[in-house]
Design a protein around this motif. Structure first.
Motif, short mmCIF file in Angstrom:
data_model
loop_
_atom_site.label_atom_id
_atom_site.label_comp_id
_atom_site.label_asym_id
_atom_site.label_seq_id
_atom_site.Cartn_x
_atom_site.Cartn_y
_atom_site.Cartn_z
N MET A 480 -9.46 14.53 2.64
CA MET A 480 -9.03 13.54 1.91
C MET A 480 -8.89 13.66 0.24
O MET A 480 -7.85 13.06 -0.18
N PRO A 481 -9.68 14.07 -0.17
CA PRO A 481 -9.39 14.52 -1.84
C PRO A 481 -8.05 15.19 -2.13
O PRO A 481 -7.51 14.91 -3.00
N VAL A 482 -7.71 16.14 -1.23
CA VAL A 482 -6.56 16.88 -1.36
C VAL A 482 -5.42 15.77 -0.80
O VAL A 482 -4.26 16.04 -1.37
N PHE A 483 -5.46 15.19 0.12
CA PHE A 483 -4.47 14.23 0.79
C PHE A 483 -4.21 13.11 -0.42
O PHE A 483 -3.23 13.02 -0.56
N VAL A 484 -5.32 12.58 -0.95
CA VAL A 484 -5.15 11.73 -2.17
C VAL A 484 -4.30 12.37 -3.39
O VAL A 484 -3.48 11.68 -3.88
N ALA A 485 -4.77 13.39 -3.53
CA ALA A 485 -4.09 14.05 -4.70
C ALA A 485 -2.69 14.73 -4.57
O ALA A 485 -1.99 14.74 -5.43
N ILE A 492 -1.41 6.85 3.36
CA ILE A 492 -1.51 5.37 3.47
C ILE A 492 -0.40 4.85 4.44
O ILE A 492 -0.55 3.87 5.05
N LYS A 493 0.66 5.64 4.72
CA LYS A 493 1.56 5.11 5.53
C LYS A 493 1.04 5.58 6.90
O LYS A 493 1.23 4.65 7.79
N GLY A 494 0.54 6.91 7.13
CA GLY A 494 -0.02 7.11 8.49
C GLY A 494 -1.15 6.00 8.73
O GLY A 494 -1.27 5.58 9.93
N LEU A 495 -1.94 5.83 7.97
CA LEU A 495 -3.02 4.67 8.30
C LEU A 495 -2.74 3.28 8.58
O LEU A 495 -3.13 2.77 9.41
N TYR A 515 -8.92 5.76 1.05
CA TYR A 515 -7.68 5.01 1.34
C TYR A 515 -7.59 3.93 0.08
O TYR A 515 -6.54 4.01 -0.33
N ILE A 516 -8.55 3.63 -0.55
CA ILE A 516 -8.45 2.79 -1.81
C ILE A 516 -7.56 3.78 -2.92
O ILE A 516 -6.93 3.33 -3.64
N SER A 517 -8.27 4.85 -3.26
CA SER A 517 -7.52 5.86 -4.14
C SER A 517 -6.30 6.27 -3.93
O SER A 517 -5.29 6.05 -4.69
N ALA A 518 -5.77 6.32 -2.62
CA ALA A 518 -4.20 6.76 -2.32
C ALA A 518 -3.67 5.29 -2.45
O ALA A 518 -2.32 5.34 -3.03
N LEU A 519 -4.23 4.05 -2.10
CA LEU A 519 -3.29 3.11 -2.06
C LEU A 519 -3.07 2.59 -3.68
O LEU A 519 -2.02 2.19 -4.20
N GLU A 520 -4.22 3.04 -4.42
CA GLU A 520 -3.71 2.57 -5.92
C GLU A 520 -2.97 3.43 -6.76
O GLU A 520 -2.87 3.40 -7.96
N THR A 521 -2.39 4.67 -6.13
CA THR A 521 -1.49 5.71 -6.60
C THR A 521 -0.24 4.99 -6.77
O THR A 521 0.60 5.41 -7.55
N GLN A 522 -0.02 4.08 -5.72
CA GLN A 522 1.41 3.41 -5.84
C GLN A 522 1.72 2.18 -6.59
O GLN A 522 0.40 1.66 -7.18
N PRO A 523 2.77 2.05 -6.96
CA PRO A 523 3.01 0.85 -8.03
C PRO A 523 2.42 -0.38 -7.24
O PRO A 523 2.38 -0.61 -6.07
N LEU A 524 2.01 -1.48 -8.09
CA LEU A 524 1.48 -2.73 -7.62
C LEU A 524 2.46 -3.24 -6.58
O LEU A 524 1.90 -4.05 -5.55
N PRO A 533 -4.63 -1.35 6.93
CA PRO A 533 -5.94 -1.00 6.98
C PRO A 533 -6.97 -1.58 6.35
O PRO A 533 -8.11 -1.75 6.66
N ALA A 534 -6.62 -2.11 5.08
CA ALA A 534 -7.65 -2.91 4.20
C ALA A 534 -8.06 -4.18 5.23
O ALA A 534 -9.34 -4.38 5.20
#
Length: 653
Positions: A480-485, A492-495, A515-524, A533-534
């Motif tokens: 997941m760290p690599v996925f998020v990076a 997040i699309k897959g989840l 999941y939260i880290s990946a979500l927060e990489t996206q614009p609001l 998922p949330a």
């Protein structure tokens, strides 16, 4: 009957006579040695020699100085009468006696008497052993050369070794009669403890001189080839590898002295010290001995091309060798470039001007390139049925070097591999980890990048359902760290696509932070599309996970989150817990200014449902409390109060 004084006199006389006899014996032996030295009659010399052999074999030596004088006289007189030809059996007995003293020393039952006579025991024993070896070397005869080897193999005394090696130098031609005898002489020389070879000592200088006379690469090859027959010890092999490296250095400085066939043979023999003799299919790094590590270094440092070729030849039966084909590739690629730049020279310059044997010349110009291609094919063909059945560390080892050496080919392999029938979570973990790293690698083709991301992003909450809690934790911590990076949107699309499986995933809590880290990489304004998922995580009613989710949701407006709350997080009010309503209340308080009448009405229904349906009474009360605290419209408040009155008869407003 005798009188007492007569008995006393008799005893004293007996003691006196015994002492006199002993003293007379010493005097007689000293005189006999002098007479032996002066004797010229061959017959009498033989008689003296027979006495000498008996004297040298004395089981309780009480006169070490006499023994020291006797040995050189016996050898000189034996040579004077050609004892080897005249009386072979007596000659053999004499050599055996000298060899035995050189190897074992002499025995005495009274060490204190030696010391009293001025002969410190340990020093004297070592002197007698060295003297025996020295005098043996002075004895004429064809068998002495082999006897010196026997002594050298058995003694540890630097003094005795020095004398023996000096004698070997005096008759060095005897060791050049045949390659076998020369090899045996070198094995005997290998018995000298390297620790005794301090620089510029007489022993080290003599060893160096004898090496110059006897040691060649062909002889070292003979010794290594017959190491089991010669029963070489660790000490022996350490010395042989010392000499082997010395020969390498000599030949690199003198390229004209190199025998290519012997060099190739030597590298193969060194390989036999490095690589397992038996098939090795356990994927575990062998526990190398000091000899194996040293032999491995010699090959890699001085003959890298042959090292690689040897590893390739052994790879079909050795997991270690298979791994080395990838692990040493970068080093070998550099040295192949150096070999090309050498332009036909037998010796090339490598890293830091270090000299090495040019495999283009030692073997042929295309040998490395050909072996490299065949090795690549072998490794890729071995992945599914061999490598991936091994322990995690071995798979990771091979994958890491495929990632470095063949990124595009490895990506192409993983595109297919990730869809192979599920085997184990740890294998998925490594394949997804390296696949995601490759998805941003500039050396990977664009179509391969797209495919690998598409394949891997479809696995969480689907293939991962087969994992246990602990397996999913390890998977999440690694992947997941690599996925998020590298691919947060794909994650997040897959989840989101498989959000209904959140409740089926063992250990889902391990995914929440990622999941939260990946979500927060996206614009609001884009996040609302990936909130399912949330909602599913909140619906699992784990307070710590819900707290994290609500913390992230605080940045989003009510217009983006309300559908998720209704459809997923609070769709089943019966299972809700107190903290669900507390977190929701905090969220509404944060966004109260944007709570329009329409949204307020929707939340009134949500809170009322919680009051009425929550199995947990505390949750029901919290639903009512938070609803009343955050809503202002009278109709909304009455709806919640009515629900409270129906459930809790004693409550009235």
């Amino acid at each position: 009957m005798q009188k007492p004084y007569q008995i006393t006199f008799t005893i004293m006389l007996a003691l006196a006579l015994t002492g006199c006899a002993t003293i007379m014996g010493f005097i007689f032996e000293d005189k006999k040695v002098e007479m032996f030295a002066a004797e010229t009659d061959p017959i009498k010399i033989q008689e003296y020699l027979e006495w000498s052999v008996n004297r040298l074999n004395e089981e309780d030596e009480d006169s070490p100085d006499l023994l020291a004088r006797l040995m050189p006289i016996a050898v000189t007189q034996a040579n004077n009468i050609d004892l080897f030809d005249v009386e072979p059996s007596l000659y053999s007995a004499l050599t055996d006696s000298l060899v035995n003293i050189a190897k074992e020393g002499v025995q005495t039952t009274d060490q204190e008497e030696w010391v009293e006579d001025g002969f410190p025991y340990d020093v004297t024993i070592d002197y007698l052993r060295a003297s025996a070896a020295y005098n043996l070397g002075k004895l004429d005869g064809d068998t002495i050369a082999s006897q010196l080897l026997v002594i050298l193999r058995k003694v540890d005394s630097p003094g005795v070794q020095t004398v023996v090696i000096k004698s070997m130098l005096d008759r060095v031609e005897s060791y050049r009669i045949s390659p076998e005898i020369q090899a045996q002489a070198v094995t005997a020389l290998s018995s000298v403890d390297v620790a005794n070879l301090a620089e510029d000592t007489p022993l080290s200088q003599l060893v160096y001189l004898l090496e110059n006379e006897l040691v060649t690469l062909a002889i070292i090859n003979r010794v290594l080839a017959k190491k089991d027959i010669y029963q070489l010890s660790i000490r022996n092999l350490n010395y042989i590898l010392d000499v082997n490296e010395g020969l390498f250095i000599h030949h690199l400085d003198n390229p004209g002295s190199i025998n290519k066939s012997e060099l190739i043979k030597n590298s193969r023999l060194l390989s036999s010290l490095v690589l397992p003799r038996q098939a090795q299919y356990d994927g575990v790094l062998p526990k190398f001995t000091s000899i194996q590590l040293r032999a491995q270094r010699l090959l890699l440092q001085y003959v890298p091309g042959l090292y690689y070729y040897s590893m390739f030849e052994n790879a079909p039966i050795s997991d270690y060798s298979l791994g080395q084909l990838m692990a040493s590739l970068e080093f070998l690629n550099r040295h192949d470039d150096y070999a090309t730049k050498a332009k036909g020279k037998l010796v090339a310059k490598g890293d830091g001007e270090h000299l090495f044997f040019n495999h283009h010349q030692v073997m042929n110009e295309k040998i490395y390139a050909t072996t490299k291609l065949r090795a690549k094919e072998l490794v890729f063909n071995s992945l599914q049925k061999r490598v991936e059945t091994r322990p995690y560390a071995y798979i990771d080892f091979i994958y890491s070097f495929l990632y470095l050496n063949y990124p595009d080919e490895f990506a192409a392999y993983l595109i297919k591999a990730v869809d192979v029938k599920y085997k184990k979570a740890s294998l998925d973990q490594l394949q997804h980890y390296y696949g995601l790293r490759l998805s941003t690698d500039n050396e990977v083709a664009a179509n391969h990048k797209a495919q690998i991301v598409d394949k891997i992003s479809s696995k969480p909450l689907l293939r991962s359902l087969a994992y246990s809690d602990s397996e999913f934790k390890r998977y999440s911590d690694k992947v997941m760290p690599v996925f998020v990076a590298n691919q947060p949107l794909a994650l997040i699309k897959g989840l989101t696509k498989r959000n209904q499986n959140v409740k089926k995933q063992a250990g889902i809590s391990h995914l929440v932070n990622y999941y939260i880290s990946a979500l927060e990489t996206q614009p609001l304004d884009k996040r609302k599309s990936y909130l399912a998922p949330a909602g599913q995580i909140i619906a699992l009613r784990k307070e710590s996970d819900s707290k994290k989710i609500f913390g992230s949701l605080m940045a989003l407006p009510i217009t983006d989150t309300s559908n998720m709350f209704e459809q997923y997080a609070f769709s089943n009010s019966r299972t809700t817990i107190s903290s669900d309503y507390l977190f929701l209340g905090n969220y509404l308080t944060r966004h109260k200014t944007s709570l329009t009448a329409n949204y307020a009405s929707r939340y009134a229904r949500l809170f009322s449902s919680g009051v009425s349906q929550a199995k947990n009474e505390d949750a029901s009360l919290y639903a009512g409390q938070q609803g009343i605290a955050n809503l202002d419209a009278e109709a909304d408040l009455q709806q919640i109060k009515a629900a409270l009155t129906r459930r809790f008869k004693k409550i009235s407003f």
